[in-house]
Design an enzyme around this catalytic site. Structure first.
Site, PDB file in Angstrom:
ATOM      1  N   TYR A  56       0.853  -1.196   0.000  1.00 57.71           N
ATOM      2  CA  TYR A  56       0.000   0.000   0.000  1.00 57.71           C
ATOM      3  C   TYR A  56       0.882   1.236   0.000  1.00 57.71           C
ATOM      4  O   TYR A  56       1.848   1.312   0.761  1.00 57.71           O
ATOM      5  CB  TYR A  56      -0.916   0.032   1.231  1.00 57.71           C
ATOM      6  CG  TYR A  56      -2.355  -0.147   0.834  1.00 57.71           C
ATOM      7  CD1 TYR A  56      -2.971   0.789   0.009  1.00 57.71           C
ATOM      8  CD2 TYR A  56      -3.085  -1.258   1.241  1.00 57.71           C
ATOM      9  CE1 TYR A  56      -4.277   0.617  -0.401  1.00 57.71           C
ATOM     10  CE2 TYR A  56      -4.394  -1.436   0.840  1.00 57.71           C
ATOM     11  CZ  TYR A  56      -4.991  -0.490   0.008  1.00 57.71           C
ATOM     12  OH  TYR A  56      -6.272  -0.659  -0.400  1.00 57.71           O
ATOM     13  N   GLU A  58      -0.546   4.810  -0.582  1.00 56.05           N
ATOM     14  CA  GLU A  58      -1.339   6.020  -0.849  1.00 56.05           C
ATOM     15  C   GLU A  58      -0.477   7.259  -0.649  1.00 56.05           C
ATOM     16  O   GLU A  58       0.271   7.348   0.335  1.00 56.05           O
ATOM     17  CB  GLU A  58      -2.555   6.070   0.077  1.00 56.05           C
ATOM     18  CG  GLU A  58      -3.663   5.171  -0.419  1.00 56.05           C
ATOM     19  CD  GLU A  58      -4.892   5.163   0.477  1.00 56.05           C
ATOM     20  OE1 GLU A  58      -5.016   6.052   1.342  1.00 56.05           O
ATOM     21  OE2 GLU A  58      -5.708   4.250   0.297  1.00 56.05           O
ATOM     22  N   ASP A 209      -5.538  13.782 -25.563  1.00 55.05           N
ATOM     23  CA  ASP A 209      -5.676  12.377 -25.158  1.00 55.05           C
ATOM     24  C   ASP A 209      -4.958  11.535 -26.213  1.00 55.05           C
ATOM     25  O   ASP A 209      -5.490  11.261 -27.284  1.00 55.05           O
ATOM     26  CB  ASP A 209      -7.165  12.031 -25.080  1.00 55.05           C
ATOM     27  CG  ASP A 209      -7.396  10.576 -24.699  1.00 55.05           C
ATOM     28  OD1 ASP A 209      -6.445   9.781 -24.779  1.00 55.05           O
ATOM     29  OD2 ASP A 209      -8.540  10.239 -24.335  1.00 55.05           O
ATOM     30  N   THR A 235      -2.847   5.965 -22.292  1.00 57.44           N
ATOM     31  CA  THR A 235      -2.728   4.638 -21.688  1.00 57.44           C
ATOM     32  C   THR A 235      -1.348   4.104 -22.028  1.00 57.44           C
ATOM     33  O   THR A 235      -0.741   4.522 -23.016  1.00 57.44           O
ATOM     34  CB  THR A 235      -3.797   3.676 -22.232  1.00 57.44           C
ATOM     35  OG1 THR A 235      -3.831   3.805 -23.652  1.00 57.44           O
ATOM     36  CG2 THR A 235      -5.160   3.970 -21.658  1.00 57.44           C
ATOM     37  N   LYS A 238      -1.139   0.424 -25.227  1.00 56.76           N
ATOM     38  CA  LYS A 238      -1.498   0.331 -26.651  1.00 56.76           C
ATOM     39  C   LYS A 238      -0.207   0.367 -27.474  1.00 56.76           C
ATOM     40  O   LYS A 238       0.597  -0.539 -27.342  1.00 56.76           O
ATOM     41  CB  LYS A 238      -2.495   1.435 -27.010  1.00 56.76           C
ATOM     42  CG  LYS A 238      -3.826   1.311 -26.214  1.00 56.76           C
ATOM     43  CD  LYS A 238      -4.858   2.313 -26.676  1.00 56.76           C
ATOM     44  CE  LYS A 238      -6.213   2.090 -26.017  1.00 56.76           C
ATOM     45  NZ  LYS A 238      -6.397   2.858 -24.775  1.00 56.76           N
ATOM     46  N   ARG A 244      -1.148  -2.621 -18.701  1.00 55.41           N
ATOM     47  CA  ARG A 244      -2.452  -1.957 -18.748  1.00 55.41           C
ATOM     48  C   ARG A 244      -2.475  -0.838 -17.701  1.00 55.41           C
ATOM     49  O   ARG A 244      -2.249  -1.102 -16.510  1.00 55.41           O
ATOM     50  CB  ARG A 244      -3.505  -3.016 -18.427  1.00 55.41           C
ATOM     51  CG  ARG A 244      -4.926  -2.644 -18.668  1.00 55.41           C
ATOM     52  CD  ARG A 244      -5.756  -3.898 -18.874  1.00 55.41           C
ATOM     53  NE  ARG A 244      -5.390  -4.497 -20.144  1.00 55.41           N
ATOM     54  CZ  ARG A 244      -5.852  -4.083 -21.328  1.00 55.41           C
ATOM     55  NH1 ARG A 244      -6.723  -3.105 -21.397  1.00 55.41           N
ATOM     56  NH2 ARG A 244      -5.452  -4.649 -22.432  1.00 55.41           N
TER      57      ARG A 244
HETATM   58  N1  DSN Z   1     -11.267   0.903 -25.219  1.00 55.49           N
HETATM   59  C1  DSN Z   1     -10.161   1.576 -25.848  1.00 55.49           C
HETATM   60  C2  DSN Z   1     -10.039   1.256 -27.289  1.00 55.49           C
HETATM   61  O1  DSN Z   1     -10.239   0.110 -27.639  1.00 55.49           O
HETATM   62  O2  DSN Z   1      -9.729   2.134 -28.073  1.00 55.49           O
HETATM   63  C3  DSN Z   1     -10.194   3.043 -25.620  1.00 55.49           C
HETATM   64  O3  DSN Z   1     -10.111   3.269 -24.274  1.00 55.49           O
END
Ligand code: DSN
Length: 429
Positions: A56, A58, A209, A235, A238, A244
């Protein structure tokens, strides 16, 4: 079915071990063409499955609400340093559990409830957190949505691109406090400069974004929004090929507000095992081999799109400049929906997702489109020639979709391709 090389330690839970083995087999014997997915390296996965999951923490490094965080502080500091150095940003926050959390934290940090945000509509390529009626963001803030220009089949002037006249008109009319750039179903480069210009004209802040294209930016294949945007969210799993999770970059003046909005505003204890894995991924993305990887992702997408077009599919906006293709299935077969195409391709061992196309006459559950991405299979080593083969296999399966034997043949050919391009062999080359 064979066990994955990474889960040999699950010795006493046969049910979970069996499910992991099944998923390992699925990922390595079928083609992964979902634009938001990738194959994380063994080092990223090892950090994700590490002892840090026990802790933990925080708070932030040096300011925790629990003892025993000496090592964890170093982990998070390392991740933050690597992140800001990779993207040349003033400040980084590596705690968001996801891209959605990162976006909501930015809204919370920079806006009051009810303030106006100008963002891209989900059914034109945006994201749920860009104000979709299904997302809590649309209840907490007032969203105005821009979209893409009309379809135009002249290859010299392709349509279905972000409509900057529309962005500017809406910005002047509604005076948003924040403009959001970025998309989840858009196959063209998103240039940050015109968004900055419009934001400055109306005195708005700019959030970029970059969830889908963070890896392409890190590899130098796409322009960086960092010099233009007040805040950049993304994110890490990707095109960036990490675990993730989410992350935020911002100008120093917003650092304190952003950090407070992530914790305690949105989240409790950070996932330090994921943060260690993010640190690994940021280092991998800074290696000299990464730009070649991201350049290959884009070259593969261009070749894949051309090969699909030869098979009779229409690419939304006429092509691609990133890792993604948005395919309008109606030219190939007016009866074929995105839902059915996804299901047929699943049976043929080709994993994709149905997606709305701009002005789609069908519902978001059915759709007329299919979204495809090249990042994962580029990690596995596929190049332009293999993506041309994949385009032909997709067309065969979809043309003969009621013939199970034909689909079985495609599935066999896919399995053979996957035998030659195991993603986890590529990490040891
Ligand atoms: N769910 C994602 C995607 O597949 O593009 C976006 O957050």
């Amino acid at each position: 079915m064979s066990p994955s090389p990474f889960d040999h330690w699950i010795t006493n839970d046969e049910e979970v071990a069996s499910l992991l083995a099944q998923e390992w087999t699925r990922q390595t014997t079928t083609l992964q063409l979902i634009a938001s997915e990738n194959f994380a390296s063994p080092a990223v996965m090892a950090a994700t499955g590490s002892v840090l999951t026990n802790k933990y923490a925080e708070g932030y490094p040096g300011r925790r609400y629990y003892g025993g965080n000496q090592v964890v502080d170093e982990v998070e500091d390392l991740a933050r340093r690597r992140l800001t150095s990779l993207f040349g940003a003033d400040h980084g926050n590596v705690q968001p559990h996801s891209g959605a959390n990162a976006n909501v934290a930015v809204y919370q940090a920079l806006l009051d409830p009810g303030d106006t945000i100008l963002a891209m509509r989900l059914d034109q390529g945006g994201h749920l957190t860009h104000g979709s009626p299904a997302s809590m963001t649309s209840k907490a803030w007032h969203f105005v949505s821009y979209g893409v220009t009309a379809r135009n089949d002249d290859p010299e002037h392709p349509g279905e691109m972000i409509d900057f006249d529309n962005v500017r008109e809406l910005a002047l009319e509604h005076r948003p406090k924040l403009i959001v750039a970025g998309a989840t179903a858009y196959s063209r480069q998103i240039h940050p400069a015109p968004f900055r210009e419009i934001a400055d004209e109306v005195g708005a802040l700019l959030m970029f974004d970059s969830a889908h294209v963070a890896g392409l930016i890190a590899g130098g294949s796409h322009p960086s929004p960092v010099p233009y945007a007040d805040v950049v969210t993304f994110t890490t799993h990707k095109t960036l090929r990490g675990p993730r999770g989410g992350a935020i970059l911002c100008r120093e003046e917003y650092a304190k507000k952003i950090d407070s909005a992530v914790f305690p505003g949105q989240q409790g204890g950070p996932l330090e095992h994921a943060i260690a894995a993010k640190a690994v991924a940021f280092k991998e993305a800074s290696l000299t081999s990464f730009p070649a990887y991201t350049a290959q992702i884009v070259k593969n997408a261009v070749a894949f799109g051309s090969a699909l077009a030869k098979e009779g599919f229409r690419m939304v906006s006429g092509g691609t400049e990133n890792h993604m293709l948005l395919v309008d299935l109606r030219e190939f077969d007016a009866e074929l929906t995105g839902k059915e195409a996804q299901e047929v391709l699943d049976r043929a061992g080709i994993t994709t997702n149905r997606n709305t196309i701009p002005d789609d006459p069908r519902s978001p559950f059915v759709t007329s489109g299919l979204r495809l991405g090249t990042a994962a299979e580029t990690t596995a080593g596929l190049k332009e020639a293999e993506f041309e083969v994949v385009a032909s296999l997709m067309a065969q399966a979809l043309r003969r979709r009621s013939d199970e034997a034909a689909i079985g043949n495609v599935r066999d050919e896919v399995a053979e391709l996957c035998r030659d391009f195991n993603p986890y062999a590529s990490f040891t080359k």
